[in-house]
Design a protein around this motif. Structure first.
Motif, short mmCIF file in Angstrom:
data_model
loop_
_atom_site.label_atom_id
_atom_site.label_comp_id
_atom_site.label_asym_id
_atom_site.label_seq_id
_atom_site.Cartn_x
_atom_site.Cartn_y
_atom_site.Cartn_z
N GLY A 1 36.40 51.59 30.83
CA GLY A 1 37.10 51.14 29.57
C GLY A 1 35.61 50.40 28.63
N LEU A 2 34.58 51.04 28.86
CA LEU A 2 33.32 50.31 28.15
C LEU A 2 33.44 51.03 26.67
N ASN A 3 34.17 52.06 26.46
CA ASN A 3 34.28 52.82 24.98
C ASN A 3 35.01 51.95 24.18
N ASP A 4 35.89 51.05 24.62
CA ASP A 4 37.09 50.37 23.62
C ASP A 4 36.24 49.23 22.86
N PRO A 5 36.90 49.22 21.68
CA PRO A 5 36.27 48.04 20.87
C PRO A 5 36.46 46.58 21.37
N LEU A 6 35.51 45.96 21.12
CA LEU A 6 35.23 44.27 21.45
C LEU A 6 36.70 43.62 21.85
N PRO A 7 37.48 43.45 20.71
CA PRO A 7 38.89 42.96 20.73
C PRO A 7 39.82 43.48 21.97
N VAL A 8 39.55 44.69 22.09
CA VAL A 8 40.39 45.19 23.04
C VAL A 8 40.08 45.04 24.61
N ARG A 9 38.68 45.04 24.76
CA ARG A 9 38.08 44.36 26.02
C ARG A 9 38.14 43.13 26.04
N TYR A 10 38.15 42.27 25.03
CA TYR A 10 38.31 40.94 25.38
C TYR A 10 39.64 40.51 25.94
N GLY A 11 40.75 41.20 25.13
CA GLY A 11 42.12 40.91 25.56
C GLY A 11 42.64 41.39 27.15
N ARG A 12 41.81 42.64 27.29
CA ARG A 12 41.87 43.10 28.83
C ARG A 12 41.43 42.02 29.82
N PHE A 13 39.99 41.64 29.39
CA PHE A 13 39.21 41.04 30.33
C PHE A 13 40.19 39.57 30.74
N LEU A 14 40.84 38.76 29.54
CA LEU A 14 41.63 37.79 29.51
C LEU A 14 42.71 37.84 30.49
N TRP A 15 43.37 39.01 30.33
CA TRP A 15 44.47 39.38 30.85
C TRP A 15 44.40 39.36 32.43
N SER A 16 43.21 40.17 32.79
CA SER A 16 42.94 40.35 34.19
C SER A 16 42.63 38.89 34.91
N VAL A 17 41.76 38.02 34.02
CA VAL A 17 41.49 36.62 34.63
C VAL A 17 42.56 35.93 34.81
N LEU A 18 43.66 35.99 33.81
CA LEU A 18 44.91 35.19 33.86
C LEU A 18 45.52 35.79 35.18
N HIS A 19 45.54 36.97 35.70
CA HIS A 19 46.10 37.49 36.78
C HIS A 19 45.14 37.11 38.11
N GLY A 20 44.05 36.59 37.75
CA GLY A 20 43.40 36.03 39.09
C GLY A 20 42.48 37.19 39.56
N ASP A 21 42.32 38.27 38.58
CA ASP A 21 41.40 39.32 38.92
C ASP A 21 40.06 39.23 38.14
N PHE A 22 39.07 39.09 38.82
CA PHE A 22 37.76 38.63 38.01
C PHE A 22 36.91 39.94 38.18
N GLY A 23 37.38 40.99 38.58
CA GLY A 23 36.68 42.57 38.29
C GLY A 23 36.14 42.55 39.77
N THR A 24 35.48 43.71 39.74
CA THR A 24 34.81 44.17 41.14
C THR A 24 33.29 44.52 40.75
N SER A 25 32.46 44.17 41.57
CA SER A 25 31.06 44.46 41.55
C SER A 25 30.83 45.84 41.55
N LEU A 26 30.01 46.35 40.50
CA LEU A 26 29.65 47.81 40.44
C LEU A 26 28.84 48.22 41.53
N LEU A 27 28.04 47.24 42.02
CA LEU A 27 27.06 47.29 43.06
C LEU A 27 27.66 47.50 44.60
N THR A 28 28.32 46.40 44.88
CA THR A 28 28.71 46.16 46.29
C THR A 28 30.39 46.62 46.26
#
Lengths: 285, 329
Positions: free
Chosen positions: B56-83
């Motif tokens: 989802g790196l191609n989306d505009p900033l507000p969209v990514r911001y919304g998505r980030f907040l949404w997942s953080v609120l659901h306790g999902d802080f993302g997955t490390s790209l490396l590990t």
């Protein structure tokens, strides 16, 4: 007439500062450091980047008074050139932070109301990120180089300056001479530039002096973890990082640059302490 | 009281929103493509584009911001790209190390700083006071990574008393904590000294002296209690700031803590790690400061009033007692 009064004030501060012997010593150490940085090419006995495999880790000699590092470079020359980078980091970063901080703090303090509220809430957000973490992240994100490290440090420390300036402006704003200036219909710009800023800047001077010290310290830390000055350009923190590789056998290599950082930061702190007392003698006891 | 706490907690929300935006912008201005970083230099442009789309790196900033907040609120802080492991899990594993380091470091600096500060204040204007101030200034001016190297060199290599990078045994914590405590102890000592001097000038101290109270009792029973409040605020600030400032100590002593984790993330452009790492550390920092402030509001009614609005805030006349970050590296 006005010029004369200003000179008198500076003279008065200097007279009080002179009583504090440590602060005077610190002042001259800083002048000496600045001169060293400016005239580095004349003072350094050798080139800072010329390697000499035969002299790798050589002990001190007549030609190389502090010995040579692990690539055979003259340590003294590297220390002298290193003063340039470290002082730049300290002075320019603080200049950036103080400029932004003064502008922000003055506007917030002078106008008050929602302008004040908005900028203070923005600073709250700013300060919620631990400062060193912010500096490290900014430096890493922009890519390691001297300029980026300076910008990262400068941006990272703005809030402190803005808050002090605002608090100071808040007290100056209530003074009679501001009311008088208003009464003669002076414009806001004139009041701010001619009356508010010159009178409110006092408390910031101490912060600026000490800020140079803490930026030198933080800058050396950034270089130490590889996010500041890049080799072969010498910087004290980077030299310590380099000397770490031969720490076991040649601990003195790390000793000298560390001492340089310590002395410069100490000088800034001592001068800052002295200035605080000199600017406001009532504070002292 | 409840109103004060509620107000402070509510104020956390815009701060956290702001931080997540700042973090996202940080990632945005980062040169270098995270997708390229994961796939390596050999990957074709199509593969990179595909991964960018997937992340989802191609989306505009507000969209990514919304998505980030949404997942953080659901306790999902993302997955490390490396590990390829959830960031939240990895940070939870590392948190005890940082907490241990910061707690022990702060504790040690309190144990050193407070007695020195009292000692200096009690002996004001004597050589003892001057020596204590000068020593603390030296400690503040020393680069702590340099101090750490000297400690390692002396205690680890020369004397062989202490392990230099093994926190599995308790001896391994001594040098990292000493490194952390160096500048902090000096800060505490300076604060303690100035507050103590302030209190010693008060009338009730003179009264106590006039009653014929012995010096020792006077200082510990009457002066210390009153001088401690600002000192404890500084300690709270130190504790919070150290969460972010322990980074260098962690790197030098290879302690697998949060700071080191974020550093690795920064070097590898592992953006979920950077994003969530900074957000979580800042949140911890904010919560610690909040706790300290709430404790003080309990003790000091003036602070409470400032928020409940019974006392009109006057420009320049606020009590202004909020724990601030300590500007020390």
């Amino acid at each position: 007439m006005e010029k004369k009064r200003k000179q008198l004030r500076i003279f008065e501060i200097w007279r009080r500062l002179k009583k504090n012997r440590l602060a005077v010593v610190a002042f001259f150490i800083l002048i000496l450091l600045i001169l060293t940085a400016v005239f580095a090419p004349l003072l350094a006995p050798h080139s800072y980047s010329q390697q000499n495999a035969k002299l790798a880790n050589a002990p001190p000699s007549a030609r190389h008074p502090l010995g040579n590092d692990r690539l055979g470079r003259d340590i003294l020359s590297r220390l002298i050139y290193g003063a340039r980078q470290s002082l730049q980091m300290g002075i320019i970063a603080v200049a950036i932070a103080a400029t932004i901080g003064i502008a922000l703090g003055t506007v917030a303090g002078f106008y008050g109301g929602w302008v004040d509220n908005l900028s203070m809430r923005l600073l709250d957000i700013y300060q919620a990120i631990p400062m060193f973490l912010l500096c490290v992240s900014l430096a890493a994100v922009m890519g390691p180089s001297l300029h980026n490290a300076i910008i990262a440090l400068g941006i990272g420390i703005v809030p402190g300056y803005a808050r002090i300036m605002r608090a100071s402006v808040l007290t100056v704003r209530e003074k009679e001479y501001i009311e008088a200036a208003r009464a003669i219909n002076a414009s806001d710009a004139r009041i701010i530039l001619k009356h508010i800023v010159p009178n409110a800047i006092g408390p910031l001077i101490v912060q600026i002096t000490m800020g140079v010290g803490s930026c030198i310290l933080a800058g050396s830390a950034l270089s130490f973890i590889g996010l500041g000055v890049q080799p072969p350009v010498p910087e004290w923190g980077a030299m310590i990082s380099e000397a770490r590789k031969v720490m076991r056998e040649y601990p003195t290599h790390a000793l000298y640059p560390g001492l340089c950082v310590m002395i410069s930061v100490l000088a800034c702190n001592l001068l800052g302490d002295g200035l605080r007392d000199a600017l406001d003698p009532r504070l002292k006891n | 009281m409840a109103r004060y706490i509620a107000k402070r907690v509510l104020m956390l929300i815009p701060v956290m929103l702001g931080i997540s935006l700042v973090v996202l912008i940080l990632i945005d201005i980062t040169p270098g493509d995270p997708a390229r970083m994961v796939l390596g230099a050999q990957a074709t442009q199509e593969q990179v584009d595909e991964l960018r789309e997937e992340l989802g790196l191609n989306d505009p900033l507000p969209v990514r911001y919304g998505r980030f907040l949404w997942s953080v609120l659901h306790g999902d802080f993302g997955t490390s790209l490396l590990t390829k492991r959830p960031v939240a899990d990895e940070m939870l594993e590392r948190f005890p190390y940082t907490l241990m380091l910061v707690t022990l470091g702060t504790l040690l600096s309190v144990l050193i700083g407070i007695p020195i500060g009292i000692f200096a204040a009690v002996n004001q204007h004597s050589w003892k006071d001057n020596a204590a101030i000068f020593l603390s200034l030296i400690a503040v001016s020393m680069p702590n990574f340099w101090f750490a190297l000297l400690l390692i060199r002396f205690f680890g290599v020369r004397l062989r008393w202490l392990p230099i990078s093994r926190v599995a045994v308790w001896q391994g914590w001594i040098l990292p904590c000493a490194t952390m405590a160096l500048g902090l102890a000096a800060l505490i000592a300076r604060q303690m000294r100035s507050d103590m001097l302030e209190v010693l000038r008060q009338d009730y101290i003179t009264t106590a002296r006039a009653k014929g109270l012995a010096d020792g009792r006077l200082i510990y029973r009457h002066a210390l209690k009153n001088a401690m409040i600002p000192v404890i605020m500084v300690i709270g600030g130190i504790f919070g700031t150290s969460l972010g400032g322990s980074l260098i100590t962690e790197v030098i002593f290879s302690i697998p803590g949060l700071g080191q984790y974020i550093m690795t993330g920064l070097y590898n452009r592992d953006y979920p790690v950077i994003q969530s790492g900074i957000l979580i550390v800042s949140a911890l920092f904010a919560v610690i400061i909040l706790i300290v402030d709430v404790i003080f509001a309990l003790v000091d009614p003036r602070i409470r009033l400032q928020y409940t609005g019974k006392a009109k805030r006057k420009a320049g006349k606020q009590v202004g007692k909020e724990t601030q970050a300590i500007e020390n590296f």
